[in-house]
Design an enzyme around this catalytic site. Structure first.
Site, PDB file in Angstrom:
ATOM      1  N   THR A 172     -52.855 -11.382 -28.276  1.00 37.52           N
ATOM      2  CA  THR A 172     -54.308 -12.692 -29.233  1.00 37.52           C
ATOM      3  C   THR A 172     -53.317 -13.070 -30.578  1.00 37.52           C
ATOM      4  O   THR A 172     -53.180 -14.108 -30.951  1.00 37.52           O
ATOM      5  CB  THR A 172     -55.509 -12.280 -29.285  1.00 37.52           C
ATOM      6  OG1 THR A 172     -55.992 -12.433 -28.372  1.00 37.52           O
ATOM      7  CG2 THR A 172     -56.411 -13.769 -30.451  1.00 37.52           C
ATOM      8  N   THR A 206     -55.941  -6.621 -27.705  1.00 39.05           N
ATOM      9  CA  THR A 206     -56.354  -5.215 -28.206  1.00 39.05           C
ATOM     10  C   THR A 206     -57.770  -4.915 -26.901  1.00 39.05           C
ATOM     11  O   THR A 206     -57.821  -3.607 -27.517  1.00 39.05           O
ATOM     12  CB  THR A 206     -57.595  -5.957 -29.658  1.00 39.05           C
ATOM     13  OG1 THR A 206     -58.368  -7.506 -29.045  1.00 39.05           O
ATOM     14  CG2 THR A 206     -56.964  -6.673 -30.793  1.00 39.05           C
TER      15      THR A 206
END
Length: 388
Positions: free
Chosen positions: A59, A143
Site C-alpha cells: 500500500t 500490511t
C-alpha cells in the site's frame, strides 16, 4: 652500431613493443558487500549510516485512480522505492540509502514464499557477510502479510544488525497518507546504533514493535498493528526512535540456520504448511485433505487454550503418515498450553500465523515431530515443571 633513420622507423613498425613500455591495467578487487551486490548508494554524506531498502511495494507504493478520499479500492497507480525516497529529502540528513527491488508482475510478495525467502537470503548476505559495509535494512511490505515476513526474517537473520518492516494503511494518493512518516521512521530506526541486537522490528504509526510478536489486529485503520505478547519496544518522538528498555530476546524464539533451511528440497520456497480454523464439529478430514494435497505440516487454530473439539482420529491417522501438527489458539492473545502427554505440539504464546512459519522452518531444518514438540513446548514445560 648507429641505426639510420629509416631503420629505426622500420623496427618501430615491426617491433613496437621494443619502443613502448607495456600498459598494465589496474583491477581493484571487490572489498565490500555493496560492491559485490551492485548496490548504488544515494546521499551525499558518506559518513552517515548505510540503510538498505528492500522494496516489495505494498500500500505504501500504491495509489488510487478514484481520488483522494479512496482508501479501499486503490492499486491502479504505483510509485517506486526511489520515488518514495525522493518525496522526503530529510532522509539524507541522517542516512545513505540503496534500493533493492523485489517487486514482481507475476505475484505479490505476500503470496509467494519463494520470493520472500530469496529476499531473506539476499538480506542475510548483505548484512551478515564478512565483507558487509551496511548498517541496517528496512523492507516495505503490504500490511496483509507484513507480520509473516518480519517473523521469518527474525528467525533467519541474527547477526545483530537492525531490520525494520514498514508499510502503510493508506495509499499515497489519500488526503492523509501515513506512508511517508512510516518510511522515514523505519530508516531512522534501522540506522540507529541502539537498534542493534533487538531482532527484526516493525515501524508503523509512531510505534516500534517487536517482529516476533507483531500481528495485524485491525483491517483498515492506521493503528492496525500490535503485539500479541511482549509489549512494544518503544515509540517515535519527533520522528526519532526512543526505546523503553534494553534489548531482550523472546524465550520461544529459535534461530534457524539459513543454509540448512535452503538445503531442503522445497528450495527456493519452504515446505507446505496449512492453517485450519477450529470450531464446533471441527472436521478432522480437513487434516487428511491437507496431507493429500501435499502439506508437510498443519497448524490448527484451536479453541480456548488450544482445544480441538473433534477429529482426533483423523488427525492421528494423518500424523502416522508423517504429517506434523501444531495446535495454537484462535484467540488473539494468550497461550495454547501443553497437554500432560503430547500427541501434537502446542504453540504456547506463538500466534498461529507465526507458528506456521516456525513449523515450515523446523521441517526444512530436519526436525521430526518429537523435536518440533520440544521447539514449541520446551520452555513452557520447563517453567511449569512438566517434563516432555
Amino acid at each position: 652500431m648507429i641505426l639510420s633513420s629509416f631503420s629505426a622507423v622500420a623496427l618501430a613498425v615491426i617491433f613496437p613493443f621494443v619502443w613502448a613500455a607495456p600498459t598494465i591495467k589496474q583491477v581493484r578487487s571487490v572489498t565490500t558487500a555493496s560492491e559485490r551486490l551492485g548496490l548504488k548508494w544515494i546521499g551525499g554524506n558518506s559518513t552517515l549510516p548505510k540503510v538498505l531498502v528492500l522494496f516489495t511495494g505494498g500500500t505504501i507504493a500504491s495509489g488510487s485512480a478514484y481520488g483522494a478520499l479512496d482508501d479501499t479500492q486503490y492499486g491502479q497507480l504505483s510509485i517506486s522505492g526511489e520515488l518514495i525516497i525522493a518525496r522526503n529529502p530529510y532522509l539524507f540528513n541522517h542516512s545513505q540509502l540503496a534500493v533493492s527491488n523485489w517487486t514482481t508482475k507475476d505475484s505479490s510478495t505476500g503470496t509467494n514464499d519463494a520470493l520472500v525467502m530469496n529476499m531473506t537470503r539476499f538480506a542475510h548476505d548483505a548484512l551478515c557477510s564478512e565483507d558487509s559495509d551496511i548498517d541496517g535494512a528496512i523492507f516495505t511490505h503490504g500490511t496483509n502479510s507484513l507480520e509473516e515476513t518480519a517473523f521469518l526474517m527474525d528467525l533467519l537473520i541474527n547477526c545483530g544488525k537492525p531490520i525494520v518492516g514498514v508499510g502503510s494503511m493508506r495509499p499515497w494518493t489519500y488526503l492523509s497518507f501515513d506512508g511517508d512518516a512510516n518510511f522515514f521512521q523505519a530508516v531512522m530506526l534501522a540506522g540507529n546504533p541502539d537498534s542493534r541486537n533487538r531482532g527484526v522490528m516493525v515501524a508503523l504509526n509512531d510505534r516500534i514493535l517487536q517482529g516476533f510478536w507483531t500481528t495485524k489486529l485491525t483491517a483498515t485503520t492506521p493503528d492496525a498493528f500490535g503485539q500479541v505478547m511482549g509489549g512494544e519496544l518503544g515509540a517515535f518522538l519527533n520522528n526519532m526512535p526512543y526505546f523503553y528498555n534494553t534489548p531482550t530476546t523472546p524465550i520461544q524464539k529459535h534461530e534457524f540456520d539459513i543454509s540448512a533451511v535452503s538445503a531442503h528440497p522445497s528450495y527456493p520456497a519452504l515446505p507446505k504448511v496449512d492453517i485450519l480454523y477450529a470450531a464446533r464439529e471441527f472436521d478432522g478430514r480437513l487434516v487428511l485433505n491437507a496431507k493429500s494435497n501435499g502439506a508437510k505440516g498443519v497448524i490448527i487454530a484451536g479453541t480456548g487454550n488450544g482445544g480441538i473439539p473433534s477429529g482426533d482420529k483423523e488427525i492421528s491417522e494423518a500424523m502416522k503418515t508423517g504429517l506434523q501438527v501444531v495446535v495454537g489458539t484462535r484467540s488473539p492473545f494468550g497461550a495454547s498450553s501443553p497437554a500432560r502427554t503430547s500427541t501434537w505440539a502446542k504453540s504456547g504464546y506463538v500466534h498461529v500465523i507465526q507458528a506456521r512459519i516456525m513449523l515450515q522452518l523446523a521441517i526444512a531444518s530436519g526436525f521430526d515431530m518429537k523435536r518440533t514438540v520440544d521447539l514449541f513446548e520446551g520452555s513452557l514445560r520447563k517453567a511449569i515443571g512438566q517434563p516432555l
